[in-house]
Design a protein around this motif. Sequence first.
Motif, PDB file in Angstrom:
ATOM      1  N   SER A  35       8.753   9.005  -4.262  1.00 14.61           N
ATOM      2  CA  SER A  35       7.919   8.146  -3.425  1.00 14.61           C
ATOM      3  C   SER A  35       8.040   8.542  -1.952  1.00 14.61           C
ATOM      4  N   LEU A  36       9.272   8.787  -1.482  1.00 19.42           N
ATOM      5  CA  LEU A  36       9.461   9.192  -0.086  1.00 19.42           C
ATOM      6  C   LEU A  36       8.791  10.538   0.193  1.00 19.42           C
ATOM      7  N   GLU A  38       6.215  11.841  -1.374  1.00 17.57           N
ATOM      8  CA  GLU A  38       4.763  11.687  -1.351  1.00 17.57           C
ATOM      9  C   GLU A  38       4.297  10.999  -0.060  1.00 17.57           C
ATOM     10  N   THR A  39       5.072   9.975   0.368  1.00 18.56           N
ATOM     11  CA  THR A  39       4.741   9.302   1.625  1.00 18.56           C
ATOM     12  C   THR A  39       4.784  10.296   2.782  1.00 18.56           C
ATOM     13  N   ASN A  40       5.823  11.153   2.785  1.00 17.80           N
ATOM     14  CA  ASN A  40       5.928  12.166   3.839  1.00 17.80           C
ATOM     15  C   ASN A  40       4.756  13.132   3.799  1.00 17.80           C
ATOM     16  N   GLU A  43       1.713  11.402   5.198  1.00 21.88           N
ATOM     17  CA  GLU A  43       1.832  11.255   6.663  1.00 21.88           C
ATOM     18  C   GLU A  43       1.633  12.593   7.363  1.00 21.88           C
ATOM     19  N   GLU A 402      -1.915  -0.313  -0.005  1.00 19.52           N
ATOM     20  CA  GLU A 402      -1.612  -0.931   1.283  1.00 19.52           C
ATOM     21  C   GLU A 402      -2.696  -1.948   1.592  1.00 19.52           C
ATOM     22  N   ARG A 416       2.767  -2.550   2.054  1.00 21.85           N
ATOM     23  CA  ARG A 416       2.622  -1.577   0.971  1.00 21.85           C
ATOM     24  C   ARG A 416       3.217  -2.188  -0.288  1.00 21.85           C
ATOM     25  N   HIS A 418       4.141  -1.595  -4.150  1.00 26.29           N
ATOM     26  CA  HIS A 418       4.414  -0.500  -5.079  1.00 26.29           C
ATOM     27  C   HIS A 418       5.187  -1.068  -6.269  1.00 26.29           C
ATOM     28  N   VAL A 438       4.567  -2.126   6.568  1.00 28.92           N
ATOM     29  CA  VAL A 438       4.196  -0.836   7.181  1.00 28.92           C
ATOM     30  C   VAL A 438       3.313  -1.066   8.410  1.00 28.92           C
ATOM     31  N   ARG A 441       3.662   1.532  11.349  1.00 30.05           N
ATOM     32  CA  ARG A 441       3.023   2.827  11.101  1.00 30.05           C
ATOM     33  C   ARG A 441       1.504   2.725  11.236  1.00 30.05           C
TER      34      ARG A 441
END
Length: 698
Positions: A35-36, A38-40, A43, A402, A416, A418, A438, A441
């Motif tokens: 998950s991290l 994919e988020t990165n 972004e 989101e 978000r 999940h 979030v 962001r």
Amino acid sequence: MQRIPTTATFKLLIASSVLFPILMFLLAIWQDYRSLLETNRVEVTRSTATFKHHAMNVFETHQLIADRINEHLRGVSWDAIASSDQVRSFLHRLADDYPQVQAIWLADATGRVRNGSEFLPAKPVNITERDYFQALREKDSGIFIGHIVKPLVMKNLNFNLACRRWNPDGRFDGVIVVTVFPEYFSNFWNRAVPGKECTVLLLREDGSVLSQMPRIDPNRLHLPPGELKTITAAPGQNFVSSALLDGVERLYGYQRLDKYPAYLLYGVNQSELLKVWRRHALYYGCFFAVALGTLLGCSLAANRCSRNEEAARRALQESEDRLRQLGDNLPDSAVYQYVHEEGGRVRFTYFSKGIERLNGVTADEVLRDAGVLHRQIPEETFRDMVAAEALSARLLNDFAMEVPMRRSDGELRWMRLHSRPRRLPDGQVVWDGVQTDVTARRQAEDELRQLNEELDRRVGERTLELRRKDQQMIQQSRHAAMGEMIHNIAHQWRQPLNALGLTVQRLQMFYELGEFDKKFLDESVEDSMLLIQHMSKTIDDFREFFKPDRDREEFAVCVVIERALQLVKASFENSQISISFKRRAECTINGYPSQYAQVILNILANAKDALLERGVQDPEVAIEVAVEGGRSLVTIRDNAGGIGAEVLPKVFDPLFTTKGPQGTGIGLFMAKTIIERSMHGEVSVRNADQGAEFRILV
């Protein structure tokens, strides 16, 4: 009597108590890492696209500036450019109007810098060694992006965008150079991602570094060929590398700047991702360590349940409290579980206390009524969320979305959601998930988008301003032609005024001779009114010519030409110049009829002046309308002997005239501007058999 578990059963229970939490822990940290990651990736991809859009806007602005300079200096000699304070002031104003422009230079075909937005040093400056000058000298490649160089005039490292100076015969006649400081890009990147450990690179396609955040290393201004190959060979728009410039391993996003030979790279340190993941793993480790201890404790308690039932109950309660506390204390997050019951009703079976920090409602309120939470979501977004949950339930895959949520105190936050679904034996679907705030962001993304919109708005305003100035020049040209039109009207009125005077004199004469009767009076009045109507029509034609065109319209080319000929007919006849008009086709075009008529009149006025100046015997002008390649073609020829070879390339240049103080130098320039800019056609001139021939193709 209570049955006591056997040793084998107890060992199996112990083994399950150990293995199950370990497996769940490994699954959780693996899922969290994915998950991290994919988020990165998302972004990085978004930020890369944003920075690419910004760089494209900057390069396109520089190209517009170069085009404007080319148009402004078209036909002006290099000696005139070098000695003109007006040219330097014009370039200085352009550089001041655009913060991304540091300086503007003009260099001739020998590489010598002849003028610029900044004052040149006493010693001549030559740029023949610059890569952009050598490349543009070989061929016209449009805008060329030079690599970073140590400047010849300014102090800091910079790179340049250059293009050829326009020349009608296509040969190389020098370059227009726009200087950019790399800090303009890096300052924007710093504002877009403040305080974040990341790197941004703007590269030429050959690997030369144009700008970088953090600062450019003067000793490393070019990527090794192997690293450049890593970028171009990467699948999609992401890749991981540890050797770009500083050896730090990063997740990079890259995009090519479309029509420009450059790449934009945005990289986030992998170490930062691993730090976040290790921190989450620590939380999960604590959580599952407690779970492991709890299960082991429960197993031991079960073995002694007959003697220790109360102690086991207390230990279980303490374990549940710890698990709940861990869920309640997750930063900016809340853990939840809900089910879809028959009829589509949603019921939350668990929510950690973090929901109170995030949404301003208590967990008990949400457990009693899920609508307390759902009513914070806009109706349209809620419908999309329900549809996405239905798809997740059918495919049993992860649900991630989101959504905006407005708290009871009116504050809007972005969350978000999940979760992962699982189907129970009775057919119900249960979701276990995490809600994360979030908002920060999303606000950063909104601010970045607003910066880009503001930049687009400013570029649009400058474009409109340039168009307004073009229209003003067209109007000035029309006013400059007003004197010629008044002269034509004087010729148009001279004959009817003489005739009207004779009619008035006849009235007096016939009255004195006694022959004045009603029939003679009626004939005299009728003749006078015809003359007055003819003079009034001349005024109407004059007013129609000077009426501004507001919108494009369909008009007949021959009709507009005939209207223009009516305005100059008397003037040409008085000068004993014959005009012939031949129609080979009837053409209708879309454009501005008054401006088109102004073009015809400007060319006719130049032909008349040339014929009178040279005293041509039997002077004549021939106009012909035809069709060429599906477009209207108007040809205007005279027999004045043609245009000199040294003058011919300059006839359409602004402020160029061979008539001395009597000439304005804008008539033919505005004719070319109207036809090519306003009506997207072509106008040209050449020497024919006996004189000059102008061709208008629309």
